[in-house]
Design an enzyme around this catalytic site. Structure first.
Site, short mmCIF file in Angstrom:
data_model
loop_
_atom_site.label_atom_id
_atom_site.label_comp_id
_atom_site.label_asym_id
_atom_site.label_seq_id
_atom_site.Cartn_x
_atom_site.Cartn_y
_atom_site.Cartn_z
N ASP A 33 48.81 -60.56 -20.99
CA ASP A 33 48.73 -60.99 -22.39
C ASP A 33 50.10 -61.28 -23.02
O ASP A 33 50.64 -60.49 -23.80
CB ASP A 33 48.00 -59.94 -23.23
CG ASP A 33 47.60 -60.49 -24.60
OD1 ASP A 33 47.83 -61.69 -24.84
OD2 ASP A 33 47.07 -59.72 -25.42
N ASP A 54 54.90 -58.14 -27.17
CA ASP A 54 53.93 -57.10 -27.56
C ASP A 54 53.74 -56.14 -26.39
O ASP A 54 52.63 -55.91 -25.93
CB ASP A 54 52.60 -57.74 -27.97
CG ASP A 54 51.67 -56.76 -28.66
OD1 ASP A 54 52.16 -55.78 -29.27
OD2 ASP A 54 50.44 -56.98 -28.61
#
Length: 332
Positions: free
Chosen positions: A224, A207
């Site tokens: 993340d 992502d």
């Protein structure tokens, strides 16, 4: 069309500031009662003040989303990258080398706070640095695939979302035929394109949009890895591109100049860019629908699941059907 559900109990409602502090303190970090919720919806993430020390980040995982093995595999990947000198933010480990913890039914991990701002994607020096960093990430990622985490493909991203939306009657009746026909055409086209490209499925950030890259001291810091999975290398590159075809050609050429200093790149994967964009668009709608019982979602995304939203979504998919049939970008 499914309407916004009545307010029902959700596991995250038990995740109060007191519980967050108690969880952090259970690992030996004395909190100073400052707890700030950060911008995260899939999981819940907080900045927690620590007495006589810098704040830390506490991430509480969405119940039932990942298995322990999948979470620990992500932790191991980011820790190995950090050990190699790649600027990522791995989870903090305790004296027993554990990085995943449990408190009152919630699994959580802790991270050092990392400051910075999003990279400037029209700055070619930034793009070159991003390419070098991603080349280093993928050099490790291609050594062996994830064993427990999923693979990015048309079935897991587009088809699963498409079927969920139809099965749960999210699409308005007036738009159902248009959405169904268009969705099936796009899914078939994505399957065709993926079948045309021979690529190695490697471990990815998954992502890698600018919001998950913090720029500080002329260095990109990647955060993340929650969506880390196996897939084509181009998945971590295409979200750095914007603008018209000429601009994207210049951008990807600069990114790949840095990338290839550390890792080979299969140029055939450029054909996958618009297919991957299509998967992301379809997955996003399915993701919102699947999370609609979480009270935070109707509150934060009030425009979702309206007739206007679905009409605009169908228009976006029509534009993708045209874009996906364009020739692949060519690099300098």
């Amino acid at each position: 069309m499914s309407e916004s559900p009545e307010h029902t109990s959700h596991p995250y409602e038990a995740l109060t500031p007191d519980l967050v502090m108690d969880a952090v303190e259970s690992l030996g970090y004395p909190c100073d009662a400052r707890v700030f919720a950060l911008n995260s919806y899939e999981n819940r993430v907080y900045q927690v003040g620590i007495e006589d020390s810098s704040p830390i980040i506490a991430k509480f995982y969405r119940p039932a989303r990942w298995t322990d093995a999948q979470i620990l595999e992500e932790h191991s990947f980011s820790a190995n990258l950090h050990d190699l000198g790649v600027s990522v933010v791995p989870p903090i480990v305790d004296d027993s080398a554990q990085s995943l913890f449990e408190f009152q039914g919630f699994r959580f991990s802790l991270y050092k706070r990392q400051g910075g701002h999003a990279p400037t994607l029209d700055n070619f020096d930034h793009l070159l640095s991003l390419g070098r960093a991603l080349g280093r990430i993928h050099a490790l990622g291609q050594v062996a695939p994830f064993e427990h985490r999923p693979t990015l493909n048309t079935a897991t991203f587009a088809e699963a979302s498409f079927n969920f939306l139809l099965d749960n009657e999210f699409i308005p009746r007036s738009l159902l035929e248009a959405y169904t026909t268009l969705g099936r055409d796009l899914i078939a086209r994505c399957h065709e394109i993926f079948a045309q490209v021979e690529y190695k499925s490697i471990r990815l950030h998954g992502d890698c949009h600018p919001g998950n890259i913090l720029w500080r001291d002329d260095v990109p810091h990647f955060v993340d890895f929650d969506d880390a999975r196996n897939g084509p290398a181009i998945q971590d590159l295409w979200m750095l591109l914007s603008g018209d075809r000429a601009q994207q050609t210049a951008q990807i050429s600069e990114v790949l100049e840095g990338y290839r200093e550390f890792c080979d790149f299969n140029s055939a994967e450029l054909l996958l860019i618009e297919a991957l964009r299509t998967l992301r668009i379809m997955h996003y709608s399915g993701w919102l629908a699947k999370r609609w019982q979480d009270p935070a979602f109707p509150h934060s995304f009030p425009w979702f699941n309206t007739e206007r939203y679905w009409a605009e979504h169908i228009l976006e998919l029509r534009e993708q059907l045209a874009a996906i049939n364009e020739p692949a970008l060519e690099i300098y």
